[in-house]
Design an enzyme around this catalytic site. Structure first.
Site, PDB file in Angstrom:
ATOM      1  N   ASP A  44       0.860  -1.172   0.000  1.00  0.00           N
ATOM      2  CA  ASP A  44       0.000   0.000   0.000  1.00  0.00           C
ATOM      3  C   ASP A  44       0.897   1.223   0.000  1.00  0.00           C
ATOM      4  O   ASP A  44       1.707   1.397   0.908  1.00  0.00           O
ATOM      5  CB  ASP A  44      -0.892  -0.043   1.255  1.00  0.00           C
ATOM      6  CG  ASP A  44      -1.755   1.199   1.385  1.00  0.00           C
ATOM      7  OD1 ASP A  44      -1.955   1.903   0.374  1.00  0.00           O
ATOM      8  OD2 ASP A  44      -2.234   1.462   2.502  1.00  0.00           O
ATOM      9  N   ASP A  70       3.349   1.091   3.334  1.00  0.00           N
ATOM     10  CA  ASP A  70       2.746   1.002   4.658  1.00  0.00           C
ATOM     11  C   ASP A  70       3.018  -0.402   5.206  1.00  0.00           C
ATOM     12  O   ASP A  70       2.399  -1.368   4.779  1.00  0.00           O
ATOM     13  CB  ASP A  70       1.240   1.267   4.530  1.00  0.00           C
ATOM     14  CG  ASP A  70       0.572   1.377   5.888  1.00  0.00           C
ATOM     15  OD1 ASP A  70       1.291   1.342   6.909  1.00  0.00           O
ATOM     16  OD2 ASP A  70      -0.659   1.490   5.918  1.00  0.00           O
ATOM     17  N   ASP A  94       0.756   5.291  -0.092  1.00  0.00           N
ATOM     18  CA  ASP A  94      -0.092   6.482  -0.106  1.00  0.00           C
ATOM     19  C   ASP A  94       0.588   7.664   0.556  1.00  0.00           C
ATOM     20  O   ASP A  94       1.713   7.561   1.026  1.00  0.00           O
ATOM     21  CB  ASP A  94      -1.470   6.209   0.489  1.00  0.00           C
ATOM     22  CG  ASP A  94      -1.420   5.990   1.990  1.00  0.00           C
ATOM     23  OD1 ASP A  94      -0.483   6.501   2.630  1.00  0.00           O
ATOM     24  OD2 ASP A  94      -2.300   5.292   2.498  1.00  0.00           O
TER      25      ASP A  94
END
Lengths: 336, 382
Positions: free
Chosen positions: B95, B284, B97
C-alpha cells in the site's frame, strides 16, 4: 567417505502410523534392535545430560526415536535432542563438497541451485524467507542478501545454517503432528520404557518454574515474558533474545544466580557457558553492563511479541525497560 | 446516522455506477472474505460470495461507500473468527499512499499522486521485478481510488509466506535496518554486489573517485579533506598485491570494505544513509505484514473521491493520470451541488476552482467534492 545419500530428510509423509506401529510391534530381530537402541539412546541422553550417540542418523532411526519421545511427552527433552541432531547435521554437511550440499538441500525440499561461477548456492526467495526469519542476526536479513532476480546467493557457511533449520523443522513437524496418545498406542510394547524415561527425566531435570523473587514478573513486557516462557519450555531461543532477557533481568535487579536458574531448562544448557555469558552481559567479568536493545531492533529481528498489548502499541514506547518502569510506577500510583 | 442526509446525493451517484457493476477480479472469489462500509452505519465484514455474479447482485442492491476483499484465501471465509476461517495463503500486498510521504501536507492532491506514483514505479521496477524477480504477470497494480496505489503479488511464490517473511520483504523495500556497520560486516558474504550493497557501493566508489580528483562531498569537513586525500595515496597490500588505497577505494567492488579507516567508515555511513533515503520506497508496513488484510475491491469506488480502484499495467504506470483514467463513465452527468468548503482540483485535464455556494458541475467533480466532505450533491441531471 560420508556420501550425502546417508543423510536423513525425515519427511512426515514417508511414515504412516501403520508403518511405525509395525516397527514397534515387529517380530523381526533387526527391527526390535533398532527400537531398543533408540530407546537406549534417549535414556542415555537423559542420564548423561549430553549426547554421545549420534552415529545413528537414518530416517528410520529418527522416526522411531521421535515416536518414542512423543510417547514420553517431555518437550524439554525432545527439544534438547532435536538441537543435538540439528548440530550434528550441520557438522556432517560441513565436510561435504558444495555440490553434495546442494544435492542434500534439494532432498530436504529446498529450491537450491549450485552456482558454479560464484561457487555459491542460490535459494529461491520463498524458501529463503521460510527459514531465515527464524535465524536472528544481521547476516540473515534480506536487506543484506546478495539477491538477484528472486534468488538469494549464499555461501557454504550460510547454506549450512539454512539446512540445519530445514532439518530441525522436519523433525519438529514429525513430532508435533503426532498426538501423544497415538504415540503411546504405537509404542505400547515399550510402555514400561516410556514411563522409565519420563520419571528419569523428571528426577534429573528437577523442573520447577523459575523463581524470580523480588522482581515483579507480571510487569514485564510481552517480549521478556515470551523469552522466559520459551526457555522454560525448552525452546532454544536466539542469541539476541537471551541477551535481551539477561540484560533486562539484570537491570531490574535480579541476582545472577537467579538469572542462571532460568536457563537450566534450556535445551543446550551448559553451566559453564551460561555462567560466562550471564556474567559477561551483567558486567561481572566484562566491566560493561549491557542494556537491552530497543524495541525497533527486536522488531527487525522478529523478537518482538507485542501483539495487542496497549502499552507496547503506543507510539512513544521504544524500549522494553521503559515498559517495566511505567508498569511499576502506575501500580504504585494506583495504590495511593 | 451522522452524515446520512448529506451523503444521499453521493449514494445516488454511486448507485448509477453499481447498477451495472461488472466484477472479474480477484481470482477465486469464493475463497475471499468481503467487507464493506455503507453510506450509513458501520463496517460489515465476513461476507462471502460463490461467484462474481452473486457479488455483483449484492453490490447493486446495497451500494457500498467502500468495498473490500481479503488478500487472503480462506477455506471458510464466512466464519467470524480468524482462526476458524481456514487460512490457505495470501497475496503479498503493498500500500503506497500520502501518509508515508515526506512533506505531503505541503503538496496538492495532484502532486501527491505523482509522488506516490514515482514510489510505486520504483517499488515495481527496482524491487519486485528487479530484485525479487517477480514476472509482470504475477503483479497487479491498482490506483487505490484515493491518494495512492496498491500493488499485489499474485503468485504461488508468496501465498505461504508468514508475517515474519513478509516483514523481511518490507524491510528490504524500506531499507529498514540498513546501516553502514552491518553492511560492512556482511558485505564479504556477497558473491557479486547486488541490492542495497550494490547501490551503496556505486555511490561510495563515485565519492572516492571524486576525492581522488580533489572533488570532496559537501558533508566532509574542511580538516578531514586533507586527511582523506593523503590516506588515499598510502600503499596497502591486498591479497599479496601492493596497491595505492585509492586504486581500491575508487573501484567498484567489495574489497575496499576491508581497508576502511575511521574516517572512511564515517563517509560510508553517511553515504549509506543518503542512499537509503533516496532509494527506499515508502510502503505502509502493517499492510504488507498482515496476512489477514482487507483491501479495496478492484473496480469499486472510493467513498472519499468517487474514483475507481482501477487496475493498470506496469507500462501505463510511468505517466498514469488517475484523475482522468479512474473517472467512472457513470459520473459523466451534470450535478447540482452546494459547496461548503472551497477547493481546487484538476480532473480530465481541466482545472476546477470551486468556491462556496450552489452550482452545477460535472458529476465526477461533484462526486469528488461530496466524497471529500466539501460539498453536498443536491440533484443529478441526466
Amino acid at each position: 567417505m560420508m556420501g550425502n545419500s546417508s543423510l536423513p530428510v525425515l519427511f512426515r509423509e514417508t511414515f504412516t502410523t501403520q508403518s511405525l506401529e509395525n516397527l514397534f510391534h515387529s517380530y523381526s530381530q533387526k527391527d526390535t534392535d533398532e527400537v531398543i537402541s533408540a530407546i537406549n539412546l534417549a535414556l542415555e541422553f537423559i542420564e548423561k545430560g549430553e549426547p554421545e550417540l549420534l552415529s545413528y542418523i537414518s530416517d528410520r532411526f529418527l522416526a522411531i526415536l521421535l515416536t518414542f519421545l512423543r510417547a514420553v511427552d517431555e518437550n524439554v527433552l525432545t527439544n534438547r535432542i532435536l538441537i543435538t541432531y540439528r548440530k550434528e547435521i550441520e557438522k556432517k554437511c560441513r565436510d561435504l563438497p558444495l555440490e553434495e550440499i546442494e544435492e542434500y538441500s534439494k532432498k530436504l525440499g529446498m529450491d537450491a541451485n549450485m552456482e558454479f561461477e560464484d561457487e555459491m548456492i542460490s535459494v529461491s526467495l520463498k524458501d529463503y524467507l521460510g527459514i531465515a526469519g527464524r535465524i536472528s542476526g544481521s547476516t540473515y536479513r534480506l536487506v543484506y542478501q546478495d539477491i538477484r532476480h528472486g534468488r538469494i546467493f549464499v555461501d557454504r557457511e550460510h547454506v549450512l545454517k539454512l539446512i540445519r533449520e530445514y532439518f530441525y523443522s522436519n523433525m519438529k513437524n514429525f513430532y508435533d503432528e503426532m498426538p501423544a496418545d497415538k504415540a503411546r498406542d504405537i509404542t505400547s510394547p515399550f510402555a514400561k520404557a516410556t514411563d522409565t524415561a519420563k520419571e528419569l527425566f523428571k528426577s534429573k531435570a528437577g523442573l520447577t518454574s523459575p523463581e524470580l523473587g523480588e522482581v515483579e514478573s507480571t510487569k514485564f513486557p510481552p517480549c521478556i515474558k515470551e523469552y522466559i516462557k520459551q526457555v522454560s519450555e525448552g525452546v532454544n531461543i536466539p542469541h539476541m533474545a537471551r541477551f535481551t532477557m539477561v540484560s533486562f533481568l539484570h537491570k531490574i535487579g535480579l541476582e545472577n544466580q537467579k538469572i542462571m536458574d532460568i536457563f537450566k531448562t534450556a535445551p543446550d544448557f551448559n553451566e559453564k557457558v551460561t555462567t560466562y555469558q550471564v556474567n559477561h552481559i551483567t558486567g561481572e567479568t566484562s566491566g560493561t553492563q549491557y542494556s537491552p536493545p530497543k524495541c525497533v531492533n527486536l522488531q527487525s529481528n522478529h523478537l518482538c511479541y507485542k501483539g495487542e498489548d496497549p502499552l507496547c502499541n503506543t507510539e512513544w514506547l521504544k524500549h522494553p525497560m521503559r515498559y517495566y518502569e511505567i508498569k511499576k510506577s502506575s501500580r504504585s500510583e494506583s495504590k495511593k | 446516522m451522522p452524515g446520512q442526509v448529506g451523503d444521499q446525493g453521493l449514494k445516488t451517484l454511486f448507485s448509477r455506477y453499481y447498477k451495472d457493476f461488472k466484477s472479474v477480479e480477484p481470482d477465486q472469489i469464493s475463497k475471499r472474505e468481503v467487507g464493506y462500509i455503507p453510506f450509513s452505519g458501520t463496517m460489515t465484514r465476513h461476507l462471502a460470495f460463490k461467484t462474481h455474479r452473486d457479488l455483483e447482485n449484492f453490490v447493486t442492491g446495497i451500494v457500498p461507500r467502500h468495498l473490500y476483499y481479503s488478500s487472503t484465501y480462506y477455506q471458510w471465509p464466512l466464519e467470524k473468527k480468524m482462526i476458524e476461517k481456514g487460512w490457505m495463503g495470501a497475496e503479498l500486498i503493498f500500500d503506497l499512499d500520502a501518509d508515508h510521504l515526506k512533506g505531503a501536507s505541503e503538496m496538492t492532491y495532484e502532486q501527491i499522486l505523482r509522488n506516490v506514483r514515482d514510489h510505486t514505479f520504483r517499488l515495481v521496477d527496482e524491487f519486485l521485478i528487479g530484485l525479487a524477480g517477480f514476472r509482470e504477470d504475477e503483479l497487479r497494480i491498482y490506483f487505490s481510488g484515493g491518494r495512492g496505489y496498491h500493488v499485489h503479488v499474485v503468485s504461488e511464490k508468496v501465498y505461504s509466506l508468514n508475517s515474519d517473511a513478509r516483514r523481511e520483504i518490507s524491510n528490504m523495500i524500506r531499507g529498514e535496518g540498513l546501516n553502514a556497520k552491518d553492511l560492512i560486516l556482511n558485505i564479504n558474504n556477497y558473491g557479486k554486489l547486488s541490492g542495497w550493497a550494490e547501490l551503496v557501493d556505486r555511490e561510495v566508489t563515485d565519492t572516492y573517485k571524486g576525492i581522488a580528483n580533489g572533488e570532496y562531498p559537501k558533508f566532509l569537513a574542511e580538516n578531514d579533506r586533507a586527511a582523506i586525500s593523503s590516506s588515499l595515496e598510502q600503499a596497502v597490500s591486498l591479497n599479496g598485491i601492493v596497491k595505492k588505497r585509492k586504486d581500491i577505494l575508487a573501484q567498484p567492488g567489495k574489497n575496499k570494505y576491508r581497508l576502511l579507516n575511521q574516517l572512511d567508515r564515517e563517509v560510508v555511513s553517511r553515504i549509506t544513509d543518503d542512499v537509503r533515503e533516496k532509494h527506499a520506497c515508502e510502503i505502509d508496513e502493517p499492510v504488507t505484514t498482515d496476512v489477514h488484510r482487507l483491501i479495496r475491491f478492484p473496480f469499486s469506488l472510493h467513498g472519499k473521491t468517487g474514483l475507481m480502484v482501477k487496475p493498470l499495467t506496469f507500462s501505463d504506470l510511468a505517466d498514469y493520470d488517475p484523475l482522468t483514467e479512474a473517472i467512472p463513465e457513470s459520473s459523466d452527468v451534470k450535478a447540482r451541488i452546494e459547496v461548503k468548503r472551497k477547493l481546487k482540483i484538476r480532473m480530465r485535464g481541466e482545472n476546477f476552482e470551486i468556491n462556496e455556494g450552489e452550482m452545477e458541475l460535472p458529476g465526477y467533480v461533484a462526486g469528488f467534492c461530496a466524497g471529500m466532505g466539501a460539498a453536498q450533491i443536491l440533484s443529478i441531471i441526466n
